[in-house]
Write a protein that holds these residues in place. Sequence first.
Motif, PDB file in Angstrom:
ATOM      1  N   ILE A  68      71.332 -42.588  17.912  1.00  8.41           N
ATOM      2  CA  ILE A  68      69.976 -43.121  18.085  1.00  8.41           C
ATOM      3  C   ILE A  68      69.314 -42.509  19.317  1.00  8.41           C
ATOM      4  N   LYS A  69      70.076 -42.416  20.401  1.00  9.78           N
ATOM      5  CA  LYS A  69      69.539 -41.811  21.632  1.00  9.78           C
ATOM      6  C   LYS A  69      69.133 -40.367  21.376  1.00  9.78           C
ATOM      7  N   ARG A  70      69.957 -39.645  20.640  1.00  5.70           N
ATOM      8  CA  ARG A  70      69.678 -38.250  20.334  1.00  5.70           C
ATOM      9  C   ARG A  70      68.420 -38.118  19.470  1.00  5.70           C
ATOM     10  N   VAL A  71      68.267 -39.016  18.493  1.00  2.00           N
ATOM     11  CA  VAL A  71      67.098 -38.973  17.605  1.00  2.00           C
ATOM     12  C   VAL A  71      65.824 -39.292  18.380  1.00  2.00           C
ATOM     13  N   ILE A  72      65.870 -40.333  19.216  1.00  4.78           N
ATOM     14  CA  ILE A  72      64.691 -40.707  20.005  1.00  4.78           C
ATOM     15  C   ILE A  72      64.313 -39.591  20.975  1.00  4.78           C
ATOM     16  N   ASN A  73      65.314 -38.990  21.611  1.00  5.16           N
ATOM     17  CA  ASN A  73      65.038 -37.870  22.511  1.00  5.16           C
ATOM     18  C   ASN A  73      64.389 -36.710  21.765  1.00  5.16           C
ATOM     19  N   SER A  74      64.842 -36.477  20.538  1.00 11.53           N
ATOM     20  CA  SER A  74      64.269 -35.409  19.718  1.00 11.53           C
ATOM     21  C   SER A  74      62.799 -35.685  19.417  1.00 11.53           C
ATOM     22  N   LEU A  75      62.486 -36.943  19.078  1.00 11.82           N
ATOM     23  CA  LEU A  75      61.097 -37.310  18.791  1.00 11.82           C
ATOM     24  C   LEU A  75      60.217 -37.177  20.029  1.00 11.82           C
ATOM     25  N   GLU A  76      60.792 -37.513  21.193  1.00  9.45           N
ATOM     26  CA  GLU A  76      60.037 -37.369  22.447  1.00  9.45           C
ATOM     27  C   GLU A  76      59.767 -35.893  22.751  1.00  9.45           C
ATOM     28  N   LYS A  77      60.787 -35.057  22.576  1.00  6.84           N
ATOM     29  CA  LYS A  77      60.637 -33.629  22.856  1.00  6.84           C
ATOM     30  C   LYS A  77      59.634 -32.980  21.908  1.00  6.84           C
ATOM     31  N   GLN A  78      59.618 -33.449  20.645  1.00  8.58           N
ATOM     32  CA  GLN A  78      58.672 -32.896  19.673  1.00  8.58           C
ATOM     33  C   GLN A  78      57.255 -33.423  19.882  1.00  8.58           C
ATOM     34  N   GLY A  79      57.129 -34.462  20.709  1.00 12.67           N
ATOM     35  CA  GLY A  79      55.815 -34.999  21.040  1.00 12.67           C
ATOM     36  C   GLY A  79      55.325 -36.118  20.142  1.00 12.67           C
ATOM     37  N   TYR A 101      49.803 -40.384  17.530  1.00 10.27           N
ATOM     38  CA  TYR A 101      49.233 -40.146  16.210  1.00 10.27           C
ATOM     39  C   TYR A 101      48.401 -38.857  16.166  1.00 10.27           C
ATOM     40  N   GLU A 102      47.934 -38.392  17.312  1.00  8.88           N
ATOM     41  CA  GLU A 102      47.192 -37.135  17.334  1.00  8.88           C
ATOM     42  C   GLU A 102      48.110 -35.964  16.969  1.00  8.88           C
ATOM     43  N   ILE A 103      49.285 -35.934  17.588  1.00  5.20           N
ATOM     44  CA  ILE A 103      50.257 -34.884  17.259  1.00  5.20           C
ATOM     45  C   ILE A 103      50.682 -35.000  15.801  1.00  5.20           C
ATOM     46  N   LEU A 104      50.861 -36.226  15.334  1.00  9.16           N
ATOM     47  CA  LEU A 104      51.253 -36.440  13.943  1.00  9.16           C
ATOM     48  C   LEU A 104      50.165 -35.945  12.995  1.00  9.16           C
TER      49      LEU A 104
END
Length: 244
Positions: A68-79, A101-104
């Motif tokens: 979970i930590k790895r996934v959340i960190n990935s989402l943060e890094k991707q913006g 939501y802008e990045i999305l």
Amino acid sequence: MSKLLINDNPLMVIPSLAVRIGMNEAVVLQQIHYWLQLSSHEKEGKKWVYNSYKEWQAQFPFWSESTIKRVINSLEKQGYLQSANFNQSKMDKTKWYTINYEILGETENQIDPSTDQNEPLSESTCSIDEGELTKAIPEITTETSSDKIIPYADIIDYLNQKINASYKSTTKKTKEYIEARWKEGFRINDFKKVIDQKSDEWLFDPHWCKYLRPETLFGPKFESYLNQKGGKQKWREEDFDLHD
């Protein structure tokens, strides 16, 4: 709002989003999006939800905390995911999250329009690391926007996990105790705190462990348990006014 996310509780994933950012990332982002719609926590003009990694793991039991930590960190890094700390105590490191939501939206514009974005990937066809999706994920920390939604199952599941019991959330008396406290304005974090405090105090006590039950924990003494300060508070059996 983005067409890449759905406003509903069943655990589904848009295939094109999963291809773009990763399956696990899409699952977590969708879940955070769902609870943001119900969140009453608004900071800096945005809605936020908050959880520790341990609490997220209770929502995603098929994953380890490290995953979970790895996934959340990935989402943060991707913006796609923004995090902050709005806790009153700076010692409290629980992270708050909101979606960018802008990045999305930029990602949505980049996805091949020929990809079928409107058909969600059901849990029966998902392939996810460290487990399979079998049901919608319940919320543990963030309050819902309606007092009519009482998470009986979430509360009892947390109690059972904490004390290794098998109480049923459908029992009439148990639901009455939870509903009574809910109508008094207590919410799921309050139930969780009482469960934590009293299980730490009573679980390994041969006399008091029998009181780790819904009718005691969620009964008239609930507010006293919730506001118990430090150490172990001493109670007499007559304080409970309950029948075994």
